[in-house]
Design a protein around this motif. Structure first.
Motif, mmCIF file in Angstrom:
data_model
loop_
_atom_site.group_PDB
_atom_site.id
_atom_site.type_symbol
_atom_site.label_atom_id
_atom_site.label_comp_id
_atom_site.label_asym_id
_atom_site.label_seq_id
_atom_site.Cartn_x
_atom_site.Cartn_y
_atom_site.Cartn_z
ATOM 1 N N TYR A 391 14.689 -6.048 -9.069
ATOM 2 C CA TYR A 391 13.548 -6.269 -8.144
ATOM 3 C C TYR A 391 12.898 -4.824 -8.142
ATOM 4 O O TYR A 391 11.388 -4.997 -8.378
ATOM 5 N N ALA A 392 13.374 -3.816 -7.715
ATOM 6 C CA ALA A 392 12.606 -2.405 -7.857
ATOM 7 C C ALA A 392 11.849 -2.212 -9.070
ATOM 8 O O ALA A 392 10.745 -1.492 -9.057
ATOM 9 N N ALA A 393 12.580 -2.394 -10.379
ATOM 10 C CA ALA A 393 12.115 -2.055 -11.786
ATOM 11 C C ALA A 393 10.838 -2.741 -11.858
ATOM 12 O O ALA A 393 9.834 -2.353 -12.390
ATOM 13 N N THR A 394 10.922 -4.085 -11.356
ATOM 14 C CA THR A 394 9.734 -5.089 -11.795
ATOM 15 C C THR A 394 8.793 -4.453 -10.857
ATOM 16 O O THR A 394 7.721 -4.353 -11.268
ATOM 17 N N VAL A 395 8.779 -4.117 -9.618
ATOM 18 C CA VAL A 395 7.654 -3.868 -8.573
ATOM 19 C C VAL A 395 7.143 -2.528 -9.320
ATOM 20 O O VAL A 395 5.877 -2.371 -9.547
ATOM 21 N N ALA A 396 7.823 -1.519 -9.764
ATOM 22 C CA ALA A 396 7.440 -0.296 -10.322
ATOM 23 C C ALA A 396 6.455 -0.611 -11.502
ATOM 24 O O ALA A 396 5.575 0.170 -11.911
ATOM 25 N N THR A 397 7.096 -1.514 -12.362
ATOM 26 C CA THR A 397 6.492 -1.644 -13.872
ATOM 27 C C THR A 397 4.963 -2.450 -13.764
ATOM 28 O O THR A 397 4.195 -2.213 -14.116
ATOM 29 N N VAL A 398 5.119 -3.531 -12.545
ATOM 30 C CA VAL A 398 3.872 -4.181 -12.231
ATOM 31 C C VAL A 398 2.753 -3.173 -11.918
ATOM 32 O O VAL A 398 1.853 -3.422 -12.397
ATOM 33 N N VAL A 399 3.118 -2.300 -10.985
ATOM 34 C CA VAL A 399 2.381 -1.315 -10.492
ATOM 35 C C VAL A 399 1.935 -0.516 -11.437
ATOM 36 O O VAL A 399 0.553 -0.096 -11.410
ATOM 37 N N ALA A 400 2.870 0.232 -12.152
ATOM 38 C CA ALA A 400 2.455 0.998 -12.998
ATOM 39 C C ALA A 400 1.608 0.626 -14.528
ATOM 40 O O ALA A 400 0.890 1.469 -14.949
ATOM 41 N N THR A 401 2.062 -0.546 -15.072
ATOM 42 C CA THR A 401 1.450 -1.096 -16.203
ATOM 43 C C THR A 401 0.594 -2.382 -15.853
ATOM 44 O O THR A 401 -0.468 -2.384 -15.585
ATOM 45 N N ASP A 402 1.187 -3.558 -15.935
ATOM 46 C CA ASP A 402 0.609 -4.873 -15.574
ATOM 47 C C ASP A 402 1.639 -5.932 -15.227
ATOM 48 O O ASP A 402 2.818 -5.585 -15.313
ATOM 49 N N VAL A 403 1.233 -7.124 -14.863
ATOM 50 C CA VAL A 403 2.032 -8.077 -14.318
ATOM 51 C C VAL A 403 3.126 -8.555 -15.446
ATOM 52 O O VAL A 403 4.361 -8.745 -15.199
ATOM 53 N N LEU A 404 2.479 -8.918 -16.580
ATOM 54 C CA LEU A 404 3.314 -9.441 -17.728
ATOM 55 C C LEU A 404 4.370 -8.437 -18.281
ATOM 56 O O LEU A 404 5.528 -8.785 -18.711
ATOM 57 N N THR A 405 4.188 -6.912 -18.249
ATOM 58 C CA THR A 405 4.899 -6.029 -18.585
ATOM 59 C C THR A 405 6.080 -5.775 -17.554
ATOM 60 O O THR A 405 7.220 -5.773 -17.828
ATOM 61 N N GLY A 406 5.699 -6.043 -16.339
ATOM 62 C CA GLY A 406 6.481 -6.040 -15.298
ATOM 63 C C GLY A 406 7.763 -7.095 -15.581
ATOM 64 O O GLY A 406 8.806 -6.877 -15.092
ATOM 65 N N ILE A 407 7.334 -8.328 -15.580
ATOM 66 C CA ILE A 407 8.165 -9.366 -15.791
ATOM 67 C C ILE A 407 8.906 -9.237 -16.933
ATOM 68 O O ILE A 407 10.184 -9.337 -17.051
ATOM 69 N N ALA A 408 8.425 -8.616 -18.099
ATOM 70 C CA ALA A 408 9.284 -8.469 -19.142
ATOM 71 C C ALA A 408 10.281 -7.586 -19.011
ATOM 72 O O ALA A 408 11.355 -7.677 -19.506
ATOM 73 N N VAL A 409 9.890 -6.637 -18.140
ATOM 74 C CA VAL A 409 10.939 -5.465 -18.059
ATOM 75 C C VAL A 409 12.154 -6.060 -17.158
ATOM 76 O O VAL A 409 13.466 -6.040 -17.420
ATOM 77 N N GLY A 410 11.697 -6.955 -16.038
ATOM 78 C CA GLY A 410 12.646 -7.653 -15.148
ATOM 79 C C GLY A 410 13.543 -8.590 -15.914
ATOM 80 O O GLY A 410 14.934 -8.684 -15.638
ATOM 81 N N VAL A 411 12.830 -9.338 -16.780
ATOM 82 C CA VAL A 411 13.753 -10.447 -17.647
ATOM 83 C C VAL A 411 14.761 -9.697 -18.430
ATOM 84 O O VAL A 411 15.892 -10.031 -18.658
ATOM 85 N N GLY A 412 14.319 -8.528 -19.270
ATOM 86 C CA GLY A 412 15.179 -7.653 -20.012
ATOM 87 C C GLY A 412 16.342 -7.258 -19.346
ATOM 88 O O GLY A 412 17.387 -7.273 -19.806
#
Length: 519
Positions: A391-412
Motif C-alpha cells: 500500500y505504502a509503495a503504491t502511494v509513494a510511486t503514484v505521487v512521485a511518478t504517475d498512477v499507472l507506474t504506481g499500480i505497476a509497482v504495487g502489482v509487481g
C-alpha cells in the motif's frame, strides 16, 4: 436508452439524489477540465473549451453507455500527460486522429472481452491508488487555492515538488497581498462545506455542501469585488473544435500514429477500469461494473473526442468519488453533470465567470483529502504488515511518478509476495514419546518437493511419524503424492505415518466459511 432510475415509490428520491450529486460533480469537473487542457499543451484561449467539451462527452455519451453507472468520465491526468507528448512530438494536426484511433482500439478490446483483466487488483493497490491521487490533487490544488500555479506542473516528480512547496503556498496565502484574498476565499469555501455537513438546517439539508460553499464564496467575492482569478469560461465553445481534414485522415496508415494510439488506449483503459474497480469498492448501490461494456463506452467517447480534436476521456476517480460521496444513485447523475456543463458554457457562460477559481480549487482540496482512507491504512497495519508495505509503495510511486507506474509497482510487489508465499515451506521436527512429530507451515508445492523429500529421507527405518498439516496454506498434488508414498514405505518398514487430514480439511473449510461470511 434507460437511465436506470429506480422504480416507484423511490423513483423521485433517486432522481433528487442524482440531481444534487450531479451539481457536486460539476463543481469538481470544471477546474479539472480546464487545468488538464493546459497540462496537455492546448493554447490558453482554447484550454477551457477543450477541457469542457471532453467533460460533456464523458458525461453524456460515456455516461449513457457506461458499464459502471456511477463512474464519471472526462479528461484525466494520465491521458493529459500523454496528450502533451503527442502534441509536442507529432503536432496538433494529427492529435485528433490519434485519439480517434485509440477509441477504435478500445471498442475492439471491449468486443474481444479484454476488460475483466483489470479486476485482478488487490484492495491494498486500489486504496493506495486512491490515496496517492488524493495527495496529488490536494498538493496541486492547494497552490491554485491561493491563486498560484503549482510549481510541479509539467515537471518530472511534479507531485513531490507540489507537496514539498506547500509551506511556501501557505506563506504566500498568509503574507502576500496578491494571494491572501484567494486564500481567504478558499478557506471560506472549506469552512462552509464542513459547517453545512454538520449544522445544515433539516429543511435545507438537501442542498449539497460544495454548492453551498462555492455559492457563499462567490457571493463574498462579488460583494467585495475581490481582485482574484475567476473561471475563464469561453465565449465560443466550438471555436476550439478541430475537425480532421482529408490530409490528416490520409495518414491513418502511419505506424507512429498507431503506436501512439495503442499506448493512449492502454492508459485510458487502465485508468477507466481501475477507477471502476475503485467505485465498486466505494458503494453497494449499483450492480458491479460490466468491464467490457465500460471499455466500449470509453472507446466511443474517445472516438468522438478525436473527431472534435479535444482531450481524450477516461474514468476519473476524483469526479467518481465525488459522485458516490454526494449520494449519486444511477447513471443519471453522470449524464446530468455533462448536461450542466453544456448548458452553462453555451447558455450562461457569464454565470461561470463570477465563480472564483480558488473556491473550486478548495472543493478539490476537500475531495483530495477524502480520497485518503486512513482507517483502511490502520486496519491494514494491524492485519498484514507486508500488504501495508505494498500500500505504502503504491502511494509513494503514484505521487512521485504517475498512477499507472504506481499500480505497476504495487502489482509487481504483490506478485513477488505471492511467489514467496507459494514457495515458502517451513518444516519443524521434534520427538515426543518416541514419535517423530513434523509440522509443515506455509505452502507445500512442487518447488519445495526436494526439501520435503529430504526431511523424510533423514528418518530412520521403521520410524513412527505424525505429520501436522493444519498450518499449511496450500498443498499441491506432487506433495500429496509424496506423503502417500512415504506412508506406504514406512508401513512396509514396520513404521507408521499419521497424517491429520481432518484438521487440514477443517482448516480450509473454516477459511471458506469465513470468506463467505465476509462477502
Amino acid at each position: 436508452m434507460s437511465l436506470e432510475v429506480d422504480v416507484a415509490p423511490s423513483r423521485l428520491s433517486a432522481i433528487k439524489d442524482d440531481v444534487f450529486a450531479s451539481v457536486v460533480v460539476l463543481l469538481v469537473a470544471l477546474p479539472l477540465s480546464m487545468g488538464l487542457a493546459l497540462v496537455a499543451g492546448f493554447p490558453f484561449e482554447n484550454a477551457a473549451a477543450v477541457g469542457l467539451i471532453s467533460g460533456v462527452i464523458g458525461g453524456i455519451v460515456v455516461g449513457l453507455l457506461s458499464g459502471c453507472p456511477l463512474q464519471v468520465s472526462g479528461a484525466a491526468n494520465g491521458a493529459a500527460v500523454m496528450a502533451a507528448v503527442f502534441i509536442k512530438d507529432l503536432g496538433f494536426e494529427v492529435f485528433g486522429l490519434i485519439v480517434m484511433m485509440s477509441g477504435v482500439i478500445q471498442i475492439a478490446a471491449g468486443a474481444l472481452r479484454f476488460g475483466p483483466v483489470f479486476r485482478a487488483v488487490a484492495p491494498a493497490l486500489i486504496q493506495g491508488m486512491l490515496a496517492g491521487i488524493g495527495l496529488l490533487i490536494f498538493a496541486s490544488q492547494f497552490h491554485v487555492m491561493v491563486d498560484d500555479t503549482p510549481p510541479g506542473r509539467g515537471q518530472e516528480f511534479g507531485g513531490v515538488i507540489n507537496l514539498w512547496s506547500l509551506p511556501l503556498a501557505v506563506w504566500k496565502g498568509v503574507t502576500m497581498e496578491p494571494h491572501r484574498p484567494a486564500a481567504l476565499i478558499g478557506l471560506l469555501t472549506i469552512a462552509a462545506i464542513l459547517s453545512w455537513r454538520r449544522w445544515a438546517p433539516r429543511w435545507l439539508s438537501f442542498l449539497p455542501a460544495p454548492l453551498v460553499g462555492v455559492g457563499l464564496a462567490t457571493a463574498v467575492a462579488a460583494f467585495f469585488a475581490l481582485d482574484i482569478k475567476y473561471v475563464p469560461a469561453p465565449d465560443d465553445l466550438f471555436a476550439a473544435v478541430n475537425l480532421p481534414t482529408t490530409h490528416t485522415l490520409g495518414r491513418i496508415g502511419d505506424g507512429a500514429l498507431w503506436a501512439a494510439a495503442l499506448s493512449l488506449a492502454f492508459v485510458s483503459s487502465a485508468e477507466s477500469l481501475l477507477t471502476a474497480t475503485a467505485v465498486d469498492a466505494m458503494q453497494r448501490r449499483t450492480p458491479r461494473t460490466r468491464y467490457n461494456k465500460e471499455l466500449v463506452a470509453q472507446g466511443v467517447g474517445n472516438f468522438l473526442c478525436g473527431v472534435l480534436g479535444v482531450l481524450p476521456v477516461s474514468g476519473v476517480i476524483v469526479r467518481s468519488s465525488a459522485n458516490v460521496t454526494a449520494g449519486g444513485r444511477t447513471r443519471l447523475s453522470t449524464v446530468l453533470h455533462g448536461l450542466w456543463i453544456l448548458l452553462f458554457i453555451t447558455l450562461a457562460p457569464d454565470v461561470l465567470r463570477i465563480i472564483p477559481v480558488a473556491s473550486l480549487a478548495a472543493v478539490l482540496v476537500y475531495a483530495g483529502i477524502n480520497l485518503i482512507n486512513l482507517g483502511f491504512a490502520r486496519f491494514l497495519w494491524g492485519q498484514d504488515r507486508i500488504e501495508t508495505g505494498i500500500y505504502a509503495a503504491t502511494v509513494a510511486t503514484v505521487v512521485a511518478t504517475d498512477v499507472l507506474t504506481g499500480i505497476a509497482v504495487g502489482v509487481g510487489l504483490a506478485v513477488a509476495r505471492l511467489l514467496y508465499t507459494f514457495s515458502h515451506l517451513n518444516i519443524r521436527g521434534e520427538q515426543i514419546n518416541g514419535m517423530t512429530v513434523i509440522h509443515l507451515e506455509g505452502a507445500a508445492t512442487f518447488i519445495r518437493l526436494p526439501q520435503l523429500a529430504a526431511a523424510f529421507e533423514s528418518l530412520p527405518h521403521g520410524a513412527r511419524v505424525h505429520v501436522h498439516l493444519n498450518e499449511l496454506t496450500y498443498i499441491d498434488h506432487a506433495c500429496l503424492d509424496l506423503l502417500a508414498n512415504w506412508e506406504q514405505q514406512l508401513r512396509n518398514d514396520g513404521g507408521e505415518l499419521v497424517l491429520d487430514w481432518d484438521a487440514l480439511h477443517g482448516l480450509f473449510r473454516d477459511r471458506a466459511l469465513a470468506a463467505s461470511a465476509a462477502a
